[in-house]
Design an enzyme around this catalytic site. Structure first.
Site, PDB file in Angstrom:
ATOM      1  N   ARG A  18       0.817  -1.210   0.000  1.00 43.09           N
ATOM      2  CA  ARG A  18       0.000   0.000   0.000  1.00 43.09           C
ATOM      3  C   ARG A  18       0.858   1.271   0.000  1.00 43.09           C
ATOM      4  NH1 ARG A  18      -5.610  -0.851   2.218  1.00 43.09           N
ATOM      5  NH2 ARG A  18      -6.056  -2.912   1.381  1.00 43.09           N
ATOM      6  N   ARG A  22      -3.806   6.644   0.632  1.00 42.87           N
ATOM      7  CA  ARG A  22      -4.366   7.788   1.343  1.00 42.87           C
ATOM      8  C   ARG A  22      -3.401   8.549   2.242  1.00 42.87           C
ATOM      9  NH1 ARG A  22      -9.327   4.439   3.532  1.00 42.87           N
ATOM     10  NH2 ARG A  22      -7.657   2.916   3.422  1.00 42.87           N
ATOM     11  N   ARG A  31      -7.686  11.433  -6.110  1.00 42.47           N
ATOM     12  CA  ARG A  31      -8.853  10.588  -5.778  1.00 42.47           C
ATOM     13  C   ARG A  31     -10.139  11.421  -5.710  1.00 42.47           C
ATOM     14  NH1 ARG A  31     -12.789   8.366  -4.582  1.00 42.47           N
ATOM     15  NH2 ARG A  31     -13.268   6.812  -3.003  1.00 42.47           N
ATOM     16  N   ASP A  68      -6.923  -3.176  -6.987  1.00 39.61           N
ATOM     17  CA  ASP A  68      -7.371  -3.786  -5.743  1.00 39.61           C
ATOM     18  C   ASP A  68      -7.628  -5.261  -5.979  1.00 39.61           C
ATOM     19  OD1 ASP A  68      -8.245  -2.833  -2.893  1.00 39.61           O
ATOM     20  OD2 ASP A  68      -9.613  -4.416  -3.477  1.00 39.61           O
ATOM     21  N   TYR A 144     -14.349 -12.228   0.883  1.00 40.73           N
ATOM     22  CA  TYR A 144     -15.188 -11.040   0.618  1.00 40.73           C
ATOM     23  C   TYR A 144     -16.432 -11.425  -0.175  1.00 40.73           C
ATOM     24  CZ  TYR A 144     -11.300  -8.298   2.397  1.00 40.73           C
ATOM     25  OH  TYR A 144     -10.334  -7.772   3.213  1.00 40.73           O
TER      26      TYR A 144
HETATM   27  O1  CP3 Z   1       0.059   0.592  -3.254  1.00 37.97           O
HETATM   28  C1  CP3 Z   1      -0.385  -0.577  -3.261  1.00 37.97           C
HETATM   29  O2  CP3 Z   1      -0.042  -1.440  -2.417  1.00 37.97           O
HETATM   30  C2  CP3 Z   1      -1.238  -1.011  -4.439  1.00 37.97           C
HETATM   31  C3  CP3 Z   1      -2.636  -0.908  -4.299  1.00 37.97           C
HETATM   32  C4  CP3 Z   1      -3.440  -1.862  -3.422  1.00 37.97           C
HETATM   33  C5  CP3 Z   1      -4.686  -1.475  -2.877  1.00 37.97           C
HETATM   34  N1  CP3 Z   1      -5.258  -2.578  -2.309  1.00 37.97           N
HETATM   35  C6  CP3 Z   1      -5.255  -0.114  -2.958  1.00 37.97           C
HETATM   36  C7  CP3 Z   1      -6.387   0.270  -2.092  1.00 37.97           C
HETATM   37  C8  CP3 Z   1      -3.238  -3.216  -3.091  1.00 37.97           C
HETATM   38  C9  CP3 Z   1      -2.045  -4.121  -3.360  1.00 37.97           C
HETATM   39  C10 CP3 Z   1      -4.418  -3.654  -2.391  1.00 37.97           C
HETATM   40  C11 CP3 Z   1      -4.608  -5.038  -1.911  1.00 37.97           C
HETATM   41  C12 CP3 Z   1      -5.762  -5.355  -1.052  1.00 37.97           C
HETATM   42  N2  CP3 Z   1      -7.038  -4.858  -1.116  1.00 37.97           N
HETATM   43  C13 CP3 Z   1      -5.742  -6.363  -0.048  1.00 37.97           C
HETATM   44  C14 CP3 Z   1      -4.559  -7.268   0.264  1.00 37.97           C
HETATM   45  C15 CP3 Z   1      -3.488  -6.550   1.021  1.00 37.97           C
HETATM   46  C16 CP3 Z   1      -3.866  -6.214   2.431  1.00 37.97           C
HETATM   47  O3  CP3 Z   1      -3.769  -5.006   2.747  1.00 37.97           O
HETATM   48  O4  CP3 Z   1      -4.173  -7.106   3.189  1.00 37.97           O
HETATM   49  C17 CP3 Z   1      -7.033  -6.394   0.541  1.00 37.97           C
HETATM   50  C18 CP3 Z   1      -7.480  -7.301   1.673  1.00 37.97           C
HETATM   51  C19 CP3 Z   1      -7.842  -5.457  -0.148  1.00 37.97           C
HETATM   52  C20 CP3 Z   1      -9.300  -5.180   0.049  1.00 37.97           C
HETATM   53  C21 CP3 Z   1      -9.577  -3.775   0.375  1.00 37.97           C
HETATM   54  N3  CP3 Z   1      -9.414  -2.728  -0.510  1.00 37.97           N
HETATM   55  C22 CP3 Z   1     -10.051  -3.251   1.598  1.00 37.97           C
HETATM   56  C23 CP3 Z   1     -10.340  -4.076   2.825  1.00 37.97           C
HETATM   57  C24 CP3 Z   1     -10.157  -1.863   1.418  1.00 37.97           C
HETATM   58  C25 CP3 Z   1     -10.686  -0.841   2.403  1.00 37.97           C
HETATM   59  C26 CP3 Z   1      -9.520  -0.469   3.266  1.00 37.97           C
HETATM   60  C27 CP3 Z   1      -9.801   0.751   4.093  1.00 37.97           C
HETATM   61  O5  CP3 Z   1      -8.958   0.981   4.956  1.00 37.97           O
HETATM   62  O6  CP3 Z   1     -10.799   1.469   3.852  1.00 37.97           O
HETATM   63  C28 CP3 Z   1      -9.726  -1.533   0.115  1.00 37.97           C
HETATM   64  C29 CP3 Z   1      -9.656  -0.183  -0.504  1.00 37.97           C
HETATM   65  C30 CP3 Z   1      -8.337   0.276  -0.994  1.00 37.97           C
HETATM   66  N4  CP3 Z   1      -7.487  -0.468  -1.762  1.00 37.97           N
HETATM   67  C31 CP3 Z   1      -7.785   1.579  -0.828  1.00 37.97           C
HETATM   68  C32 CP3 Z   1      -6.560   1.582  -1.512  1.00 37.97           C
HETATM   69  C33 CP3 Z   1      -5.607   2.739  -1.694  1.00 37.97           C
HETATM   70  C34 CP3 Z   1      -8.445   2.752  -0.119  1.00 37.97           C
HETATM   71  C35 CP3 Z   1      -9.540   3.279  -0.999  1.00 37.97           C
HETATM   72  C36 CP3 Z   1      -9.702   4.767  -1.042  1.00 37.97           C
HETATM   73  O7  CP3 Z   1      -8.804   5.483  -1.510  1.00 37.97           O
HETATM   74  O8  CP3 Z   1     -10.785   5.217  -0.649  1.00 37.97           O
END
Ligand code: CP3
Length: 337
Positions: A18, A22, A31, A68, A144
């Site tokens: 990540r 944000r 965004r 994602d 999910y």
């Molecule tokens: O920079 C990076 O690492 C690449 C982008 C990336 C995102 N998600 C962007 C994202 C990657 C590799 C992921 C993987 C991901 N997504 C996982 C596996 C890794 C981990 O962290 O365990 C999982 C379980 C998800 C599912 C997911 N996506 C969730 C649970 C959420 C909500 C998280 C939250 O805190 O609200 C997301 C959204 C998400 N994916 C965001 C980002 C930058 C935030 C969305 C936003 O900007 O509003």
């Protein structure tokens, strides 16, 4: 790529899970011009820009595609939304009819914008920066799809998987196939390495881990390597604990990502001799900063840098992270001898 090939480097490469997102002002600004998170993921020009922001700012050794893990259920027709502050929401799969209604045939077409993002990023990146593609591993994506959102106890999916393994395997088989196709296209578009995120692997029983984590991962790795024998694959089975050895040996992944709870002395003795490892600073240290962050980073480097190693976090950066601390961490790693 050298570390993934098994070389021990005097300065280990570093990237962060990540690393885009944000905690960066530039991300929040961009965004805000998109109606939803997925709209941003499906706009190649913007997704490429977000992928590159942390590379320009911190000079990480690898860029990870901005997307994602939940684009796969979205592509299969199980619409995904991200409600502000609530995380992902899906209409939970209710049973075999819902699984039969998934649309594997449209996955590649739906994800076309992602491949264009990969192409754009590859042509904009400096040649020495590795481009990582990624996907959620089938079990984690299925959590999910079956729970309909993030879960604390994973009761619905465990009941399904343990109570009706043949029925559940139909879902896993669909995900293995969709994941394979999706990742092969990422590689064709320019991804040089693939990371498989198995964020919720740690909630399964011993047999469950074998059947729903190791087996599907092994199939995906074999499918990828049948086409690209030299493609490095990193598996990140969070919470896998003592399963890490079996995971490494049985799935065929080249490298293993470590969560922050894995004891490093054990890793250096038992796991790193089997291949490169990646990890595992607790992302909260990026919030504490200070001597605490540096001391903990030194401890990790001291134990793991005598073998093939990629510095990373044990889980994703949180939105509260200060970018200054990320910069200090990268500087420390690059200058520590
Ligand atoms: O920079 C990076 O690492 C690449 C982008 C990336 C995102 N998600 C962007 C994202 C990657 C590799 C992921 C993987 C991901 N997504 C996982 C596996 C890794 C981990 O962290 O365990 C999982 C379980 C998800 C599912 C997911 N996506 C969730 C649970 C959420 C909500 C998280 C939250 O805190 O609200 C997301 C959204 C998400 N994916 C965001 C980002 C930058 C935030 C969305 C936003 O900007 O509003």
């Amino acid at each position: 790529m050298q570390a993934l090939a098994g070389q021990t480097l005097s300065v280990p490469p570093v990237w962060m899970i990540r690393q885009a997102g944000r905690y960066l002002f530039d991300y929040r600004e961009l965004r805000s011009h998109y109606p939803s998170f997925l709209a941003l993921c499906y706009t190649p020009e913007a997704a490429a820009e977000v992928t590159l922001q942390p590379i320009r700012r911190f000079g990480f050794d690898a860029a990870i595609l901005f997307s994602d893990i939940l684009v796969i259920p979205d592509a299969l027709g199980q619409t995904v939304t991200f409600a502000k502050g609530e995380g992902p929401q899906l209409k939970a799969l209710g049973g075999q009819e819902d699984i039969a209604a998934l649309k594997p045939d449209r996955v590649l077409e739906h994800l076309q914008p992602v491949f264009e993002t990969v192409e754009r990023v590859r042509s904009a990146l400096p040649p020495e920066t590795t481009l990582l593609g990624f996907c959620g591993a089938p079990w984690t994506v299925a959590t999910y799809m079956v729970e309909g959102k993030g879960s604390k106890d994973f009761a619905n999916i465990r009941r399904f998987a343990y109570g009706d393994p043949d029925g559940f395997s139909r879902l896993i088989d669909i995900l293995v196939e969709a994941t394979t196709q999706y990742l092969l296209k990422q590689v064709e578009a320019g991804a040089e390495c693939i990371q498989l995120f198995e964020t919720w692997g740690g909630v399964l029983s011993e047999n469950g881990f074998e059947r729903w984590v190791i087996e599907p991962t092994k199939k995906i790795v074999a499918n990828l390597k049948a086409v690209h024998p030299d493609l490095p694959v990193i598996g990140f089975p969070r919470g896998a604990g003592l399963h890490l050895i079996d995971f490494k040996q049985q799935t065929g992944v080249d490298a293993v990502g470590l969560d922050s709870g894995v004891p490093l002395k054990w890793v250096a003795e038992k796991l790193q001799p089997l291949g490169p490892v990646q990890g595992n600073l607790d992302p909260m240290y990026l919030i504490t900063g200070g001597d605490e962050m540096i001391d903990e980073t030194r401890r990790i480097l001291d134990v793991l840098r005598d073998g093939p190693f990629i510095f990373n976090l044990g889980h994703g950066i949180t939105p509260e992270t200060s970018p200054e601390n990320v910069g200090k961490l990268v500087d420390f790693i690059r200058n520590y001898r």
